[in-house]
Design an enzyme around this catalytic site. Sequence first.
Site, PDB file in Angstrom:
ATOM      1  N   HIS A 143      20.513   7.378  27.224  1.00  0.00           N
ATOM      2  CA  HIS A 143      20.308   6.124  27.958  1.00  0.00           C
ATOM      3  C   HIS A 143      20.756   6.289  29.414  1.00  0.00           C
ATOM      4  O   HIS A 143      20.064   5.882  30.345  1.00  0.00           O
ATOM      5  CB  HIS A 143      21.145   4.987  27.354  1.00  0.00           C
ATOM      6  N   LYS A 172      23.612  -8.987  15.958  1.00  0.00           N
ATOM      7  CA  LYS A 172      24.554  -9.294  14.875  1.00  0.00           C
ATOM      8  C   LYS A 172      24.472  -8.273  13.734  1.00  0.00           C
ATOM      9  O   LYS A 172      25.384  -8.145  12.949  1.00  0.00           O
ATOM     10  CB  LYS A 172      24.382 -10.720  14.379  1.00  0.00           C
ATOM     11  N   ARG A 175      11.219   9.817  24.202  1.00  0.00           N
ATOM     12  CA  ARG A 175      11.860  11.020  23.681  1.00  0.00           C
ATOM     13  C   ARG A 175      10.844  11.985  23.090  1.00  0.00           C
ATOM     14  O   ARG A 175      10.914  13.179  23.275  1.00  0.00           O
ATOM     15  CB  ARG A 175      12.885  10.654  22.595  1.00  0.00           C
ATOM     16  N   SER A 199      20.965   6.167  19.150  1.00  0.00           N
ATOM     17  CA  SER A 199      22.218   5.481  18.829  1.00  0.00           C
ATOM     18  C   SER A 199      22.506   5.482  17.331  1.00  0.00           C
ATOM     19  O   SER A 199      23.658   5.670  16.917  1.00  0.00           O
ATOM     20  CB  SER A 199      22.167   4.037  19.315  1.00  0.00           C
TER      21      SER A 199
END
Length: 144
Positions: free
Chosen positions: A17, A41, A90, A127
């Site tokens: 990132h 959340k 990517r 991530s």
Amino acid sequence: MGRVACPGSFDPATNGHLDIIRRAALLHDEVIVVVGANLAKHGLFTVEERVSMLEEVTSDLPNVSVGTFRGLLVDFCRSNGVSAIVKGLRAVSDFEYEMEMAQMNYRLAQIETLFMTANPLYSFLRSSLVREIATYGGDITSLV
Ligand code: ADP
């Protein structure tokens, strides 16, 4: 090109990132990194934690700021004077989804999307994989 947005979930922000954010900051007057709060959340870090980590790692870049959005990204772009969205690609696997989003965002609000190819040093980095490695005690120091 004036103000662009780099959107994502950044749960957490990785060196991949950061590479895109830094390169975008060289090409554009202003970059707003925007954390999407819609699905936050279900993530590991809260939106506030993600924002504060992003602020820390971009603190040396004077034309980069960090924000959040809820709802549609194109609404955030319109109300903040953002003329284009910058995304990193990517691999081919990113392409189909990103092309669909780019075309839909253009259809919704005539917002352009600009793609930058990932730095090959980080093209394997996402991530969710970082979270998984950290969960099982792997070394993530060179990834985030
Ligand atoms: P991830 O896919 O890692 O969970 P995000 O949803 O936060 O991350 O990603 C936001 C955007 O950041 C992605 O759409 C992609 O454009 C870009 N991105 C993520 N990881 C990388 C990377 N390693 N190299 C280049 N761009 C990346």
